[in-house]
Design a protein around this motif. Structure first.
Motif, mmCIF file in Angstrom:
data_model
loop_
_atom_site.group_PDB
_atom_site.id
_atom_site.type_symbol
_atom_site.label_atom_id
_atom_site.label_comp_id
_atom_site.label_asym_id
_atom_site.label_seq_id
_atom_site.Cartn_x
_atom_site.Cartn_y
_atom_site.Cartn_z
ATOM 1 N N TYR A 24 15.524 1.767 78.642
ATOM 2 C CA TYR A 24 14.533 0.713 78.395
ATOM 3 C C TYR A 24 13.174 1.050 79.008
ATOM 4 O O TYR A 24 12.143 0.873 78.371
ATOM 5 N N GLN A 25 13.186 1.546 80.221
ATOM 6 C CA GLN A 25 11.927 1.845 80.904
ATOM 7 C C GLN A 25 11.207 3.049 80.301
ATOM 8 O O GLN A 25 10.007 3.205 80.478
ATOM 9 N N GLN A 26 11.938 3.908 79.591
ATOM 10 C CA GLN A 26 11.325 5.090 78.991
ATOM 11 C C GLN A 26 10.885 4.866 77.546
ATOM 12 O O GLN A 26 10.313 5.759 76.928
ATOM 13 N N LEU A 27 11.157 3.692 77.012
ATOM 14 C CA LEU A 27 10.750 3.378 75.639
ATOM 15 C C LEU A 27 9.238 3.233 75.585
ATOM 16 O O LEU A 27 8.661 2.422 76.310
ATOM 17 N N THR A 28 8.606 4.042 74.759
ATOM 18 C CA THR A 28 7.148 3.964 74.596
ATOM 19 C C THR A 28 6.813 3.838 73.117
ATOM 20 O O THR A 28 7.602 4.234 72.247
ATOM 21 N N LEU A 29 5.635 3.325 72.854
ATOM 22 C CA LEU A 29 5.175 3.242 71.469
ATOM 23 C C LEU A 29 5.015 4.635 70.869
ATOM 24 O O LEU A 29 5.323 4.845 69.690
ATOM 25 N N ALA A 30 4.556 5.593 71.661
ATOM 26 C CA ALA A 30 4.377 6.956 71.160
ATOM 27 C C ALA A 30 5.715 7.554 70.747
ATOM 28 O O ALA A 30 5.831 8.174 69.679
ATOM 29 N N ALA A 31 6.741 7.368 71.585
ATOM 30 C CA ALA A 31 8.065 7.896 71.243
ATOM 31 C C ALA A 31 8.621 7.201 70.004
ATOM 32 O O ALA A 31 9.240 7.841 69.143
ATOM 33 N N LEU A 32 8.390 5.917 69.901
ATOM 34 C CA LEU A 32 8.867 5.165 68.740
ATOM 35 C C LEU A 32 8.154 5.612 67.469
ATOM 36 O O LEU A 32 8.789 5.808 66.427
ATOM 37 N N ALA A 33 6.843 5.790 67.544
ATOM 38 C CA ALA A 33 6.082 6.260 66.375
ATOM 39 C C ALA A 33 6.598 7.618 65.929
ATOM 40 O O ALA A 33 6.805 7.852 64.726
ATOM 41 N N ILE A 47 3.500 -4.204 64.978
ATOM 42 C CA ILE A 47 3.738 -4.736 66.321
ATOM 43 C C ILE A 47 2.419 -4.670 67.090
ATOM 44 O O ILE A 47 1.698 -3.686 66.990
ATOM 45 N N ARG A 48 2.082 -5.714 67.839
ATOM 46 C CA ARG A 48 0.773 -5.807 68.488
ATOM 47 C C ARG A 48 0.575 -4.867 69.668
ATOM 48 O O ARG A 48 -0.542 -4.640 70.082
ATOM 49 N N GLY A 49 1.629 -4.342 70.237
ATOM 50 C CA GLY A 49 1.500 -3.461 71.389
ATOM 51 C C GLY A 49 2.808 -3.370 72.149
ATOM 52 O O GLY A 49 3.834 -3.909 71.717
ATOM 53 N N ALA A 50 2.767 -2.704 73.292
ATOM 54 C CA ALA A 50 3.972 -2.461 74.073
ATOM 55 C C ALA A 50 4.632 -3.761 74.535
ATOM 56 O O ALA A 50 5.854 -3.897 74.468
ATOM 57 N N ASP A 51 3.844 -4.718 75.000
ATOM 58 C CA ASP A 51 4.439 -5.973 75.464
ATOM 59 C C ASP A 51 5.059 -6.746 74.312
ATOM 60 O O ASP A 51 6.142 -7.322 74.454
ATOM 61 N N ALA A 52 4.397 -6.752 73.170
ATOM 62 C CA ALA A 52 4.955 -7.431 71.999
ATOM 63 C C ALA A 52 6.252 -6.761 71.566
ATOM 64 O O ALA A 52 7.209 -7.439 71.180
ATOM 65 N N LEU A 53 6.304 -5.432 71.640
ATOM 66 C CA LEU A 53 7.541 -4.726 71.303
ATOM 67 C C LEU A 53 8.648 -5.105 72.277
ATOM 68 O O LEU A 53 9.782 -5.380 71.869
ATOM 69 N N SER A 54 8.328 -5.140 73.566
ATOM 70 C CA SER A 54 9.332 -5.517 74.572
ATOM 71 C C SER A 54 9.844 -6.930 74.324
ATOM 72 O O SER A 54 11.039 -7.204 74.450
ATOM 73 N N GLN A 55 8.938 -7.821 73.957
ATOM 74 C CA GLN A 55 9.327 -9.201 73.708
ATOM 75 C C GLN A 55 10.236 -9.295 72.484
ATOM 76 O O GLN A 55 11.253 -9.977 72.511
#
Length: 191
Positions: A24-33, A47-55
């Motif tokens: 979970y802590q290593q999940l990044t938008l760059a890795a997801l993209a 998705i609006r950003g990292a916090d929105a993705l986490s939510q």
């Protein structure tokens, strides 16, 4: 132009799979993209950003966990319901080590799906506690104690925090048996 077939649900589900793989802590938008085969700016269409993705990941994981807790406890009561629910809780954390931590996020009041998932998860716990005769403030206190114990155990287990030479499954079952005793003799409010 957004990639065909890519939408918010697809992005969040892939984020959940990726979180289980990398943490979970290593999940990044760059890795997801990269995983989705799109440029990072393309994710912002979904998705609006990292916090929105986490939510959104928290909402998904909470809904999954709520379903598992409810299913496990259905048709059971007392210690039997507690054991089934506790086993389902730990099994979910084992199967989904990256998304399980997201279940600890408090639901965002502006996300009805997350609120509903949180209510279902808490509702499953309260249903088990009613089998012990606990309602109202006593149920809230007991739910917090139960959640703290189960989460504490699975979090320590996931972090490799149990090094003593004793079977971890046995210790977990003893924890749940102890919780059963505690819930059966829960002190009345103000006692």
């Amino acid at each position: 132009m957004p990639r065909a077939g890519l939408n918010q649900q697809t992005v969040v589900r892939e984020a959940a799979r990726l979180a289980d793989e990398v943490g979970y802590q290593q999940l990044t938008l760059a890795a997801l993209a990269s995983r989705l085969g799109v440029a990072l700016p393309s994710l912002y269409k979904h998705i609006r950003g990292a916090d929105a993705l986490s939510q959104k990941l928290a909402a998904l994981a909470s809904a999954e966990l709520a379903t598992e807790l409810t299913t496990a406890a259905a048709g059971r009561s007392g210690g039997d319901a507690l054991r089934a629910m506790a086993d389902a809780y730990r099994a979910y954390a084992h199967r989904h080590p990256g998304r399980y931590p997201a279940t600890q996020r408090v639901p965002d009041p502006s996300d009805p799906e997350h609120v509903e998932a949180g209510e279902r998860a808490v509702g499953a716990i309260f249903a088990v506690l009613r089998g012990y005769g606990l309602t109202g403030d006593d149920a809230v206190d007991a739910a917090r104690a139960l959640r703290s114990a189960l989460h504490g155990f699975v979090a320590l287990e996931a972090a490799g925090g149990f090094g003593l030479p004793r079977e971890v499954d046995r210790s977990y079952h003893q924890l749940v048996a102890g919780l059963d005793v505690a819930l059966r003799s829960w002190p009345a409010r103000g006692a």
